[in-house]
Design a protein around this motif. Structure first.
Motif, PDB file in Angstrom:
ATOM      1  N   ASP A 106       0.750  -1.309  -0.051  1.00 29.44           N
ATOM      2  CA  ASP A 106       0.060   0.092  -0.010  1.00 29.44           C
ATOM      3  C   ASP A 106       0.764   1.146  -0.030  1.00 29.44           C
ATOM      4  OD1 ASP A 106      -2.426  -1.594   0.114  1.00 29.44           O
ATOM      5  OD2 ASP A 106      -2.138  -1.654   2.389  1.00 29.44           O
ATOM      6  N   GLY A 107       0.401   2.384  -0.631  1.00 31.45           N
ATOM      7  CA  GLY A 107       1.020   3.699  -0.562  1.00 31.45           C
ATOM      8  C   GLY A 107       2.220   3.620  -1.222  1.00 31.45           C
ATOM      9  N   VAL A 108       2.609   3.097  -2.165  1.00 35.44           N
ATOM     10  CA  VAL A 108       3.715   3.007  -3.133  1.00 35.44           C
ATOM     11  C   VAL A 108       3.700   3.854  -4.070  1.00 35.44           C
ATOM     12  CG1 VAL A 108       5.158   1.461  -4.376  1.00 35.44           C
ATOM     13  CG2 VAL A 108       4.206   0.518  -2.548  1.00 35.44           C
ATOM     14  N   PHE A 109       4.647   4.540  -4.297  1.00 37.13           N
ATOM     15  CA  PHE A 109       4.979   5.466  -5.688  1.00 37.13           C
ATOM     16  C   PHE A 109       6.039   4.870  -6.422  1.00 37.13           C
ATOM     17  CE2 PHE A 109       7.717   8.349  -7.933  1.00 37.13           C
ATOM     18  CZ  PHE A 109       6.858   8.976  -8.768  1.00 37.13           C
ATOM     19  N   ILE A 110       5.663   4.499  -7.747  1.00 41.03           N
ATOM     20  CA  ILE A 110       6.487   3.946  -8.571  1.00 41.03           C
ATOM     21  C   ILE A 110       6.505   4.999  -9.975  1.00 41.03           C
ATOM     22  CG2 ILE A 110       7.190   2.082 -10.349  1.00 41.03           C
ATOM     23  CD1 ILE A 110       5.690   0.100  -8.451  1.00 41.03           C
ATOM     24  N   GLY A 111       7.887   5.489 -10.111  1.00 43.33           N
ATOM     25  CA  GLY A 111       7.880   6.518 -11.086  1.00 43.33           C
ATOM     26  C   GLY A 111       7.964   6.074 -12.583  1.00 43.33           C
ATOM     27  N   ALA A 112       8.334   6.877 -13.554  1.00 46.97           N
ATOM     28  CA  ALA A 112       8.301   6.677 -14.727  1.00 46.97           C
ATOM     29  C   ALA A 112       9.363   5.857 -15.367  1.00 46.97           C
ATOM     30  CB  ALA A 112       8.431   7.923 -15.571  1.00 46.97           C
ATOM     31  N   HIS A 113       9.282   4.821 -16.303  1.00 43.13           N
ATOM     32  CA  HIS A 113      10.502   4.241 -16.934  1.00 43.13           C
ATOM     33  C   HIS A 113      11.244   3.422 -15.937  1.00 43.13           C
ATOM     34  CE1 HIS A 113       9.721   7.514 -19.779  1.00 43.13           C
ATOM     35  NE2 HIS A 113      10.261   8.389 -19.129  1.00 43.13           N
ATOM     36  N   VAL A 114      10.586   3.048 -15.038  1.00 44.17           N
ATOM     37  CA  VAL A 114      10.855   1.929 -13.807  1.00 44.17           C
ATOM     38  C   VAL A 114      10.436   0.260 -14.462  1.00 44.17           C
ATOM     39  CG1 VAL A 114      10.481   1.236 -11.800  1.00 44.17           C
ATOM     40  CG2 VAL A 114      10.739   3.146 -11.929  1.00 44.17           C
ATOM     41  N   THR A 115      11.577  -0.597 -14.217  1.00 44.70           N
ATOM     42  CA  THR A 115      10.893  -1.813 -14.433  1.00 44.70           C
ATOM     43  C   THR A 115      11.182  -2.566 -13.398  1.00 44.70           C
ATOM     44  OG1 THR A 115      13.409  -2.495 -15.026  1.00 44.70           O
ATOM     45  CG2 THR A 115      11.885  -1.729 -16.792  1.00 44.70           C
TER      46      THR A 115
END
Lengths: 331, 331, 331
Positions: A106-115
């Protein structure tokens, strides 16, 4: 925060206005009425800070002064609240490429261009910034922050509240080869990396996976930028390693060791709890370094190092003395 | 692999069960009945490994023991088969941005968020992991592996079976400037980098392009993490360079040289075939370093370095001796 | 360029054909009739170059020879025109993720897999290559070039014509902690980085943000690969810092200082204008290093360093001499 709240947080003795609003930490010189600043010396202080943390007995003119034993520590403790690490709102950017088998808390941020590769587990409240590449079967504990372009190899494990700065590489292959007649055969680099809770690692630092076992970084250890940690190194708890230092294969750094910048620790070394290694020093293979201050290439006790350095500065005088003795012996 | 197959592969003398199934390499201490382990010493060994590689004459109790001259090398050779580098199935991720003029061989994996510029050629069976950025007119030979976030500049060439670990930078500008009155003018950095077959390069290592000619890394050379190779450096075949070492412009490292960690090689140096440079050493500009072991800042023959280090430790005694002589001369 | 134009640009004395077309710079050895080359020595030169820059008095056989005071500088000035840095046509790649609040100037190239955060400003004619990650409220001056996978943290400022090579990290947290009983509390790292005009920074170099104030890199300064610049360091104008050097917190490097490779500068040091620090040297905390050449660990004046090194090489002789004196005294 109000100044009385700050005083309570750090267990300090408040003199002056307890109801002032403080919004941020600042240097004494750059402070304004909304600033918290701190003074480490005994000299009298001139500042525009609304509140100053100072040692008992120092002469500080400010609307609020809070007397504490360790003003820099108290300042750091207050700033943990005033300036928490940036946390972006939970979201998964549509350009992130995440295997369907990944478990995300929960509450996770995953940004652009991540794998994120197969079977990995991202704990609650993690922040994974743009461009980070996470392999298969990686486990990241809750509250951890991966800055931009961080790389985590397959099968590595991070604890909770780990902070990895930009460009950190965790779990790259260690450097091990066996010489055959006309080529080097790679020694297998199939172990893992275990990073315990509350570890912070600086930009572009590299931590190799174990060759067969694991490389381990203990709880609360802090590592600066551009540091190299080789395969199977075991680093204890609350160790501090400054920039551009390197630790070669299978060495053991016990709890509470401090390693300054550009230090080289060779392979199969043990640095005992309570040792402090001075900047630009080197510890050669298979040594055991006992508690105390150590300096030089190779390291010696800092007191011995300073004595030897003084003798070296007098080497010319020594030579002149010998020449005089020779002449007087011949006369 | 069956134990008899392992014995055949390494040309060893098998004692015990030749039909045991072995699935992986392990340390003696962590091994199980499916493990291959190895013992380098003469001490008697206790292990749960199914099969142990050991030197003739060592006392090893295991279901299968294979006697060889160099157990660590034999272990590495077997593990090349048991633990080949990870190869993802051929695919090109839809987020990869590949110029239409790129030629891509058979069996290639290209991960997410990769870019490949105009006119580049990717050989058969290459693996290009997420986040790697490949410039224009780059040629990569067959079977090469680029880990995550690797960067290859325009016009660079990689041979076959090259392995570049995470964050490696190939073909960045060299560091050359000419001082004009009030500014530095950039000396052109318009050459290339040529990486020959079977080279392996560690995480976050940087290799500059030639200023006018090329920077070259010879076949089978192995370079560790965070190493700096400057413009126009020529590195021979089967050279080993450990972590955080640096080689300045136009230096030549001949075949089979070994450079330990945190070594500095200045510009226009030649390190002759068969030289070994100890950790934390420095070679100053324009030197020629001949075969043998070298240590120190600047390097001297390791035997001389050790002798000098012993003299240094006795410097205080020397000084006392001189004082005694002076007093006895005066009496 | 025609050879007469080259002569005019560098203020040189042209002998030979002024109408030759020159397309590129090259080494004397690799040159062809379209090449500009240069000769720094007095030796007679054989080359196929169409045009050679040389010192007055040197014997050069080429269709056009241009005599100048500083051939390498003149060559660099001409190559600035013949080989300008690559500039891709203005475009914003559709995979770039750019906050709607970003202001982008005219003529800007933004490559694939880039991110740019809220409130950032990208000046005219900037080039931002694939995989670079730019934070919030970053300002980049006109004409700047960010190579691949560059990372810029929130709130940092770059001047005009700044060049950042691959993997550079600007504005990562500095390394500062205060020890509480059983843990390290992070000292706030909430300052910024200011990079002035015409600065060039090499691959994988890291520049920390100020803890409370700023870290500053002065105009025209050139920094090589894998360098570490800590929080609150102030670097002046036209400073040169070679590969793998590191500068610890709050140190001041004045204008026109030259720092060679693998140098360590501790915290709270001042390097005065006109000082040159030799390779692999170290400056320990709180020192002031005055103009001139400095070498060693710790640094001393290079003349003293060389004298001491000579004494060290004679240490054994010194010891023998003392033994002789002792024997002759006893006889």
């Amino acid at each position: 925060m109000k100044t009385f709240e700050i005083a309570a947080l750090v267990g300090g003795n408040l003199v002056g206005n307890g109801e002032l609003e403080i919004t941020h930490g600042a240097d004494l010189a750059d402070a304004c009425s909304l600033s918290l600043a701190f003074s480490v010396g005994d000299a009298s202080v001139e500042t525009d800070a609304g509140c100053v943390l100072a040692k008992a007995g120092s002469a500080v003119a400010a609307p609020a002064v809070i007397y504490v034993d360790d003003p820099r520590l108290a300042f750091s403790i207050v700033c943990e609240i005033l300036h928490p690490p940036k946390r972006l709102d939970p979201a998964i950017h549509p350009t992130a490429v995440i295997s369907p088998t990944v478990k995300i808390g929960d509450g996770v941020f995953i940004g652009a261009h991540v794998t994120i590769g197969e079977g990995s587990v991202i704990g609650d409240d993690c922040q994974i910034r743009p461009g980070s590449q996470i392999g298969d079967n990686v486990t990241i504990g809750s509250g951890s922050i991966l800055s931009s372009n961080v790389i985590i190899g397959d099968g590595c494990t991070l604890g909770s509240n780990v902070v990895l700065h930009a460009g950190v590489v965790i779990g790259t292959d260690g450097f091990g080869f066996a010489r055959d007649k006309d080529r080097y055969v790679k020694f297998p680099q199939i172990g893992t990396v275990m990073i315990e809770d509350d570890v912070e690692i600086g930009a572009n630092t590299c931590i190799d996976r174990g060759a067969l076992g694991e490389t381990r970084i203990g709880e609360g250890t802090k590592i600066d930028n551009l540091v190299q940690i080789a395969h199977n190194v075991k680093i204890g708890k609350r160790v501090v390693i400054a920039g551009q230092s390197g630790i070669a294969g299978s060495s053991v750094i016990e709890d509470d060791v401090v390693i300054a910048g550009q230090v080289g620790i060779s392979d199969h070394v043990t640095i005992k709890q309570g040792a402090v290694i001075g900047a630009k020093s080197a510890v050669f293979p298979n040594k055991i370094v006992r508690p105390g201050f150590w300096t030089g290439i190779p390291v010696q006790r800092s007191a011995d190092y300073l004595k030897q350095a003084a003798l070296l500065r007098n080497l010319e005088e020594l030579r002149s003395e010998i020449a005089r003795l020779r002449r007087s012996g011949q006369s």
